[in-house]
Design a protein around this motif. Structure first.
Motif, PDB file in Angstrom:
ATOM      1  N   PRO A 203     -97.290 -42.568   1.128  1.00 51.22           N
ATOM      2  CA  PRO A 203     -97.136 -42.912  -0.292  1.00 51.22           C
ATOM      3  C   PRO A 203     -95.814 -43.641  -0.531  1.00 51.22           C
ATOM      4  N   GLN A 204     -95.837 -44.564  -1.484  1.00 45.57           N
ATOM      5  CA  GLN A 204     -94.660 -45.373  -1.788  1.00 45.57           C
ATOM      6  C   GLN A 204     -94.245 -45.160  -3.237  1.00 45.57           C
ATOM      7  N   LEU A 205     -92.943 -45.172  -3.469  1.00 41.47           N
ATOM      8  CA  LEU A 205     -92.400 -45.063  -4.819  1.00 41.47           C
ATOM      9  C   LEU A 205     -91.502 -46.262  -5.077  1.00 41.47           C
ATOM     10  N   GLN A 206     -91.867 -47.034  -6.082  1.00 39.34           N
ATOM     11  CA  GLN A 206     -91.101 -48.218  -6.433  1.00 39.34           C
ATOM     12  C   GLN A 206     -90.558 -48.153  -7.863  1.00 39.34           C
ATOM     13  N   GLU A 207     -91.204 -47.383  -8.723  1.00 38.29           N
ATOM     14  CA  GLU A 207     -90.853 -47.379 -10.137  1.00 38.29           C
ATOM     15  C   GLU A 207     -89.568 -46.603 -10.399  1.00 38.29           C
ATOM     16  N   GLU A 208     -88.912 -46.936 -11.517  1.00 35.52           N
ATOM     17  CA  GLU A 208     -87.676 -46.248 -11.902  1.00 35.52           C
ATOM     18  C   GLU A 208     -87.574 -46.059 -13.417  1.00 35.52           C
ATOM     19  N   GLU A 209     -88.678 -46.310 -14.159  1.00 37.39           N
ATOM     20  CA  GLU A 209     -88.599 -46.270 -15.617  1.00 37.39           C
ATOM     21  C   GLU A 209     -88.579 -44.839 -16.160  1.00 37.39           C
ATOM     22  N   ARG A 210     -89.238 -43.896 -15.487  1.00 38.54           N
ATOM     23  CA  ARG A 210     -89.291 -42.499 -15.926  1.00 38.54           C
ATOM     24  C   ARG A 210     -88.223 -41.678 -15.225  1.00 38.54           C
ATOM     25  N   MET A 211     -88.042 -40.433 -15.695  1.00 40.52           N
ATOM     26  CA  MET A 211     -87.049 -39.558 -15.090  1.00 40.52           C
ATOM     27  C   MET A 211     -87.432 -39.147 -13.673  1.00 40.52           C
ATOM     28  N   VAL A 212     -88.728 -38.893 -13.468  1.00 46.69           N
ATOM     29  CA  VAL A 212     -89.202 -38.387 -12.172  1.00 46.69           C
ATOM     30  C   VAL A 212     -90.513 -39.079 -11.823  1.00 46.69           C
ATOM     31  N   ALA A 331     -97.361 -28.062 -12.877  1.00 47.51           N
ATOM     32  CA  ALA A 331     -98.535 -27.866 -12.026  1.00 47.51           C
ATOM     33  C   ALA A 331     -99.379 -29.140 -12.000  1.00 47.51           C
ATOM     34  N   LEU A 332     -99.826 -29.517 -10.806  1.00 46.03           N
ATOM     35  CA  LEU A 332    -100.754 -30.627 -10.648  1.00 46.03           C
ATOM     36  C   LEU A 332    -102.160 -30.064 -10.825  1.00 46.03           C
ATOM     37  N   ARG A 333    -102.863 -30.559 -11.832  1.00 47.07           N
ATOM     38  CA  ARG A 333    -104.207 -30.067 -12.139  1.00 47.07           C
ATOM     39  C   ARG A 333    -105.227 -31.171 -11.898  1.00 47.07           C
ATOM     40  N   THR A 334    -106.461 -30.754 -11.581  1.00 44.79           N
ATOM     41  CA  THR A 334    -107.527 -31.700 -11.259  1.00 44.79           C
ATOM     42  C   THR A 334    -108.772 -31.371 -12.069  1.00 44.79           C
ATOM     43  N   ASN A 391     -89.930 -28.478 -16.654  1.00 44.23           N
ATOM     44  CA  ASN A 391     -91.319 -28.917 -16.715  1.00 44.23           C
ATOM     45  C   ASN A 391     -91.412 -30.432 -16.824  1.00 44.23           C
ATOM     46  N   PHE A 392     -92.606 -30.942 -16.497  1.00 42.77           N
ATOM     47  CA  PHE A 392     -92.904 -32.355 -16.692  1.00 42.77           C
ATOM     48  C   PHE A 392     -93.500 -32.562 -18.083  1.00 42.77           C
ATOM     49  N   VAL A 393     -93.179 -33.671 -18.713  1.00 46.68           N
ATOM     50  CA  VAL A 393     -93.778 -34.060 -19.989  1.00 46.68           C
ATOM     51  C   VAL A 393     -94.038 -35.567 -19.963  1.00 46.68           C
ATOM     52  N   ARG A 394     -94.987 -36.003 -20.819  1.00 42.88           N
ATOM     53  CA  ARG A 394     -95.307 -37.421 -20.999  1.00 42.88           C
ATOM     54  C   ARG A 394     -95.588 -38.117 -19.671  1.00 42.88           C
ATOM     55  N   GLU A 395     -96.552 -37.572 -18.930  1.00 49.53           N
ATOM     56  CA  GLU A 395     -96.843 -38.115 -17.606  1.00 49.53           C
ATOM     57  C   GLU A 395     -97.799 -39.307 -17.688  1.00 49.53           C
ATOM     58  N   HIS A 411     -88.260 -31.738 -18.993  1.00 44.82           N
ATOM     59  CA  HIS A 411     -87.945 -30.920 -20.159  1.00 44.82           C
ATOM     60  C   HIS A 411     -87.511 -29.542 -19.679  1.00 44.82           C
ATOM     61  N   PHE A 412     -86.373 -29.069 -20.194  1.00 44.19           N
ATOM     62  CA  PHE A 412     -85.911 -27.717 -19.866  1.00 44.19           C
ATOM     63  C   PHE A 412     -86.641 -26.726 -20.768  1.00 44.19           C
TER      64      PHE A 412
END
Length: 441
Positions: A203-212, A331-334, A391-395, A411-412
């Motif tokens: 997997p590759q990560l190129q983006e930098e616009e979000r926090m994580v 949590a990663l949900r499917t 936690n993660f928000v606005r994914e 988000h804390f």
């Protein structure tokens, strides 16, 4: 010849190098949030320090300064940045403290206010330096390590499988982000040493616009499905009232002739429908979406009480599921949806033609009876390696060829102090003397 040998060994090593199943990138946009929460915690820690009394004699001057308390802490200028080779660098400048203390002074000459002011200020600075350095060392090594200990490294997902989030190499820091490679592999709890070979793309990560940003390869999902397969979870048996009524009637009508020929005495016995996945399902990630391919056997039988069951038919089912991923909390949900479905006979093409009337009702049975059970399990999710309280928000989910990425903000959900106090090591106090390497703080 030596050059050829070195090249061969390098290629051989590269061929056996295992790619990570999960990658995480923390961008500079996350640092401001982390800095604010970290400095708030640091201020709270410094305001609780205990400063010893300062007493003694200097010439004809006697002094006793006691009950020193920090009443205010102002960190007017601070920077938290990524530093290559050092990961993170926190710089604090122009910090000020407000103090309250009790003083007892005795002197035998007049006009000494400037001297007293200089003396008290120097004494307070000496005491504060003796206390603040150990606090910073304690916060940076003991307490924050207690926070990092809440990150799941190798833990149980449920009663059947676990997940391994061990780091595959040291984090890599640039001026704008911090990248971490995790193994990202599931395993059956009954076979903790088992490991699926990773043949997926990196997997590759190129983006930098979000926090994580978090990236998952096909291997991440394949290892999950193979672990559940090895744990014996990918099978389902419906007997009697568990078989939908309309499907029960259709199956009895379809196989009425077989029942009469095989064993007419058991014609009214409960019907059994068994689905068993034949091989570990496989995940395919494309820019157009994520699909999961499943091949299973479908067995139809009658189960008379206290007698051997009478098998009416055995067929093969090919199904294709679409999968939508989402981050909720950490949590990663499917969410799974049945897209394609077909059944065919293991014995003859003629029997496959006879199974065509069963295609639609069996698909409906899967959608109504099986898919909700699968989604109930997959929607529980699996935790992403983040410390407790974050936690993660606005994914936003983006599919690529062979992997997908999820960008999100942080988000804390809990204050840093609350999390650290909950996980603070027992019987660990602030060291009164930091190691020599930290004395310059």
């Amino acid at each position: 010849m030596a050059l050829f040998g070195a090249l061969f060994l390098a290629l051989l090593a590269g061929a056996h190098a295992e790619f990570p199943g999960c990658k995480i990138r923390v961008t500079s946009k996350a640092l401001e949030l982390v800095k604010q929460e970290g400095l708030r915690f640091l201020e709270q820690e410094l305001e609780t320090i205990t400063i010893p009394d300062l007493r003694g004699k200097e010439g004809h001057f006697y002094y006793n300064i006691s009950e020193v308390k920090v009443t205010e802490l102002q960190l007017t200028s601070s920077e938290l940045d990524f530093q290559p080779q050092q990961e993170l660098m926190l710089q604090i400048t122009n910090a000020s403290l407000g103090l309250r203390f009790r003083r007892q002074l005795l002197y035998w000459f007049l006009k000494v206010y400037d001297f007293l002011s200089t003396f008290i200020t120097s004494g307070m600075r000496f005491l504060l330096n003796q206390q603040i350095c150990p606090v910073l060392y304690h916060v940076g090594t003991v307490l924050l390590n207690a926070l990092l200990d809440t990150v799941p490294v190798r833990s149980s997902v449920d009663e059947l499988v676990g997940i391994d989030y061990s780091l595959m190499k040291d984090p890599v820091a640039s001026t704008s982000n911090l990248d971490m490679d995790f193994r990202g592999a599931f395993f059956p709890l009954t076979e903790r040493n088992w490991s699926l070979p990773n043949r997926a793309v990196e997997p590759q990560l190129q983006e930098e616009e979000r926090m994580v940003y978090v990236a998952f390869s096909e291997f991440f999902f394949d290892s999950a499905m193979e672990s559940y397969f090895r744990a014996g979870a990918l099978q389902l048996s419906l007997v009697g009232d568990k078989v939908p009524h309309d499907l029960d009637m259709l199956l009895r009508a379809t196989y009425f002739g077989s029942i009469v020929l095989l064993s007419p005495a058991v014609i009214d016995s409960p019907l059994k429908l068994e689905l068993r996945v034949l091989a570990p399902p496989r995940c395919t990630i494309k820019p157009s979406g994520t699909t999961i391919s499943v091949t299973a056997s479908v067995t139809i039988a009658l189960v008379p009480p206290d007698k051997p069951e009478v098998q009416l038919s055995s067929m093969t089912m090919d199904a294709r599921l679409s999968a939508k991923m989402a981050l909720r909390g950490k949590a990663l949900r499917t969410q799974l949806d049945l897209r394609r479905f077909r059944i065919y006979s293991n014995h003859s093409a003629l029997e496959s033609l006879a199974l065509i009337p069963l295609q639609a009702p069996l698909k409906t049975m899967l959608q109504i009876g099986v898919m909700p059970m699968l989604n109930e399990r997959t929607w529980r999710g699996v935790q992403i390696p983040l410390p407790e309280g974050i936690n993660f928000v606005r994914e936003v989910v983006t599919n690529h060829a062979g992997f997908l990425t999820i960008g999100a903000d942080l988000h804390f959900a809990k204050g840093l102090r609350e999390v650290i106090e909950k996980n603070r090591p027992a019987d660990v106090g602030v060291s009164t003397a930091p190691p020599p390497s930290t004395a310059a703080v």
